[in-house]
Design a protein around this motif. Structure first.
Motif, PDB file in Angstrom:
ATOM      1  N   ARG A  26     -64.960 -44.502  -9.031  1.00 31.81           N
ATOM      2  CA  ARG A  26     -64.147 -45.409  -9.859  1.00 31.81           C
ATOM      3  C   ARG A  26     -62.914 -44.680 -10.388  1.00 31.81           C
ATOM      4  NH1 ARG A  26     -69.429 -46.155 -11.993  1.00 31.81           N
ATOM      5  NH2 ARG A  26     -70.427 -47.736 -10.731  1.00 31.81           N
ATOM      6  N   LYS A  27     -63.094 -43.448 -10.847  1.00 31.38           N
ATOM      7  CA  LYS A  27     -61.972 -42.648 -11.333  1.00 31.38           C
ATOM      8  C   LYS A  27     -60.979 -42.372 -10.209  1.00 31.38           C
ATOM      9  CE  LYS A  27     -64.579 -40.146 -14.884  1.00 31.38           C
ATOM     10  NZ  LYS A  27     -65.062 -38.806 -15.285  1.00 31.38           N
ATOM     11  N   ALA A  28     -61.511 -42.027  -9.032  1.00 34.65           N
ATOM     12  CA  ALA A  28     -60.647 -41.724  -7.885  1.00 34.65           C
ATOM     13  C   ALA A  28     -59.815 -42.942  -7.488  1.00 34.65           C
ATOM     14  CB  ALA A  28     -61.501 -41.257  -6.700  1.00 34.65           C
ATOM     15  N   LEU A  29     -60.406 -44.123  -7.561  1.00 33.09           N
ATOM     16  CA  LEU A  29     -59.677 -45.346  -7.222  1.00 33.09           C
ATOM     17  C   LEU A  29     -58.524 -45.581  -8.195  1.00 33.09           C
ATOM     18  CD1 LEU A  29     -59.484 -47.719  -5.310  1.00 33.09           C
ATOM     19  CD2 LEU A  29     -61.180 -48.906  -6.673  1.00 33.09           C
ATOM     20  N   CYS A  30     -58.766 -45.357  -9.482  1.00 28.31           N
ATOM     21  CA  CYS A  30     -57.689 -45.487 -10.482  1.00 28.31           C
ATOM     22  C   CYS A  30     -56.586 -44.468 -10.233  1.00 28.31           C
ATOM     23  CB  CYS A  30     -58.253 -45.323 -11.890  1.00 28.31           C
ATOM     24  SG  CYS A  30     -59.240 -46.705 -12.458  1.00 28.31           S
ATOM     25  N   LYS A  82     -48.226 -34.716  -7.600  1.00 32.72           N
ATOM     26  CA  LYS A  82     -49.004 -33.539  -7.200  1.00 32.72           C
ATOM     27  C   LYS A  82     -50.178 -33.308  -8.142  1.00 32.72           C
ATOM     28  CE  LYS A  82     -45.115 -31.268  -4.996  1.00 32.72           C
ATOM     29  NZ  LYS A  82     -44.106 -30.225  -5.108  1.00 32.72           N
ATOM     30  N   GLN A  83     -49.959 -33.472  -9.445  1.00 28.57           N
ATOM     31  CA  GLN A  83     -51.041 -33.305 -10.412  1.00 28.57           C
ATOM     32  C   GLN A  83     -52.118 -34.370 -10.216  1.00 28.57           C
ATOM     33  OE1 GLN A  83     -48.841 -33.435 -14.065  1.00 28.57           O
ATOM     34  NE2 GLN A  83     -48.647 -31.214 -14.189  1.00 28.57           N
ATOM     35  N   SER A  84     -51.704 -35.593  -9.914  1.00 24.81           N
ATOM     36  CA  SER A  84     -52.662 -36.670  -9.687  1.00 24.81           C
ATOM     37  C   SER A  84     -53.483 -36.413  -8.426  1.00 24.81           C
ATOM     38  CB  SER A  84     -51.943 -38.020  -9.585  1.00 24.81           C
ATOM     39  OG  SER A  84     -51.334 -38.339 -10.809  1.00 24.81           O
ATOM     40  N   ILE A  85     -52.842 -35.896  -7.376  1.00 27.07           N
ATOM     41  CA  ILE A  85     -53.573 -35.560  -6.150  1.00 27.07           C
ATOM     42  C   ILE A  85     -54.574 -34.438  -6.435  1.00 27.07           C
ATOM     43  CG2 ILE A  85     -53.340 -34.554  -3.837  1.00 27.07           C
ATOM     44  CD1 ILE A  85     -50.647 -36.084  -3.644  1.00 27.07           C
ATOM     45  N   SER A  86     -54.153 -33.454  -7.199  1.00 24.23           N
ATOM     46  CA  SER A  86     -55.046 -32.357  -7.573  1.00 24.23           C
ATOM     47  C   SER A  86     -56.238 -32.879  -8.374  1.00 24.23           C
ATOM     48  CB  SER A  86     -54.270 -31.322  -8.381  1.00 24.23           C
ATOM     49  OG  SER A  86     -55.112 -30.310  -8.841  1.00 24.23           O
ATOM     50  N   GLU A  87     -55.976 -33.784  -9.307  1.00 26.89           N
ATOM     51  CA  GLU A  87     -57.049 -34.380 -10.106  1.00 26.89           C
ATOM     52  C   GLU A  87     -57.995 -35.183  -9.218  1.00 26.89           C
ATOM     53  OE1 GLU A  87     -57.586 -37.434 -13.877  1.00 26.89           O
ATOM     54  OE2 GLU A  87     -55.624 -36.578 -13.461  1.00 26.89           O
ATOM     55  N   LEU A  88     -57.448 -35.881  -8.242  1.00 24.53           N
ATOM     56  CA  LEU A  88     -58.262 -36.652  -7.304  1.00 24.53           C
ATOM     57  C   LEU A  88     -59.222 -35.738  -6.560  1.00 24.53           C
ATOM     58  CD1 LEU A  88     -58.863 -39.258  -5.642  1.00 24.53           C
ATOM     59  CD2 LEU A  88     -56.982 -38.588  -4.171  1.00 24.53           C
ATOM     60  N   PHE A  89     -58.725 -34.628  -6.021  1.00 27.49           N
ATOM     61  CA  PHE A  89     -59.575 -33.726  -5.258  1.00 27.49           C
ATOM     62  C   PHE A  89     -60.551 -32.947  -6.137  1.00 27.49           C
ATOM     63  CE2 PHE A  89     -56.612 -34.578  -1.830  1.00 27.49           C
ATOM     64  CZ  PHE A  89     -57.500 -34.716  -0.768  1.00 27.49           C
ATOM     65  N   SER A  90     -60.279 -32.847  -7.429  1.00 25.10           N
ATOM     66  CA  SER A  90     -61.243 -32.184  -8.312  1.00 25.10           C
ATOM     67  C   SER A  90     -62.500 -33.036  -8.504  1.00 25.10           C
ATOM     68  CB  SER A  90     -60.600 -31.882  -9.667  1.00 25.10           C
ATOM     69  OG  SER A  90     -60.426 -33.059 -10.421  1.00 25.10           O
ATOM     70  N   LEU A  91     -62.405 -34.333  -8.211  1.00 24.30           N
ATOM     71  CA  LEU A  91     -63.572 -35.219  -8.323  1.00 24.30           C
ATOM     72  C   LEU A  91     -64.503 -35.112  -7.108  1.00 24.30           C
ATOM     73  CD1 LEU A  91     -61.791 -38.447  -9.642  1.00 24.30           C
ATOM     74  CD2 LEU A  91     -63.110 -36.796 -10.963  1.00 24.30           C
ATOM     75  N   ILE A  92     -64.000 -34.522  -6.024  1.00 23.38           N
ATOM     76  CA  ILE A  92     -64.772 -34.417  -4.785  1.00 23.38           C
ATOM     77  C   ILE A  92     -65.487 -33.060  -4.758  1.00 23.38           C
ATOM     78  CG2 ILE A  92     -64.643 -34.362  -2.260  1.00 23.38           C
ATOM     79  CD1 ILE A  92     -62.133 -36.170  -2.526  1.00 23.38           C
ATOM     80  N   ASN A  93     -66.811 -33.095  -4.618  1.00 26.82           N
ATOM     81  CA  ASN A  93     -67.616 -31.862  -4.519  1.00 26.82           C
ATOM     82  C   ASN A  93     -67.594 -31.378  -3.088  1.00 26.82           C
ATOM     83  OD1 ASN A  93     -68.427 -32.243  -7.217  1.00 26.82           O
ATOM     84  ND2 ASN A  93     -70.021 -33.635  -6.542  1.00 26.82           N
ATOM     85  N   ARG A  94     -67.215 -30.140  -2.910  1.00 26.76           N
ATOM     86  CA  ARG A  94     -67.133 -29.577  -1.549  1.00 26.76           C
ATOM     87  C   ARG A  94     -68.301 -28.697  -1.253  1.00 26.76           C
ATOM     88  NH1 ARG A  94     -60.708 -28.759  -2.062  1.00 26.76           N
ATOM     89  NH2 ARG A  94     -60.360 -30.936  -2.179  1.00 26.76           N
TER      90      ARG A  94
END
Length: 170
Positions: free
Chosen positions: A73-77, A158-170
């Motif tokens: 949900r956060k990633a979609l926003c 760029k900050q928003s993209i970084s925040e998006l990828f911080s939600l993904i567990n690798r």
């Protein structure tokens, strides 16, 4: 199928539409795809994860990690925010730069959820309701909205993209 699982399937459909659209690709340079790998009868909101693949043009999808339903949900926003930021800087009269309410004036105000409006319409809406007219996310009084003028540089995307990828567990 339970209500929570049905809601997740709907959110997955919405996320896949946003993350695979040309607008998101234009703003970020990549496309993502989300797949629920669990079983409906074992669904638990806080325990299940969703597979995240990056869609590559020349090859098949590439697994980049997993995300929880809550973080989806956060990633979609964040994705909607990225698209709005990228297109808020496009030439005037672009369909991506128009107010989500009147579709006549350019975006002047960007809510925290990523939806953009002209100053007149969002001020009028705020008098009646304390939520975003598009997604119904609550508008915090301290950070009611941010003016597009604050997003002149590309660091916000760029900050928003970084925040998006911080939600993904690798």
């Amino acid at each position: 199928m339970g209500k929570k699982f049905g809601k997740l399937i709907s959110e997955l459909k919405d996320a896949n539409e946003v993350f695979s659209c040309d607008s998101f690709y234009f703003a970020t340079g990549f496309k993502l795809h989300f797949i629920f790998r669990g079983r409906a009868h074992l669904f638990r909101v806080n325990k299940n994860t969703i597979q995240v693949d990056q869609t590559l043009q020349d090859q098949g999808p590439k697994l980049i990690g997993e995300i929880t339903p809550k973080n989806l949900r956060k990633a979609l926003c964040i994705a909607q925010h990225i698209i709005t930021l990228a297109f808020a800087k496009t030439p005037k009269c672009s369909e991506y730069n128009l107010c989500c309410i009147c579709f006549e004036r350019n975006i002047e105000v960007l809510l925290v959820c990523g939806h953009g409006f002209c100053e007149i319409d969002i001020s009028d809406w705020k008098k009646r309701d304390n939520t975003c007219p598009m997604c119904r996310q609550s508008i915090c009084q301290q950070k009611m909205y941010e003016s597009i003028e604050f997003f002149k540089d590309d660091n916000e995307v760029k900050q928003s993209i970084s925040e998006l990828f911080s939600l993904i567990n690798r």
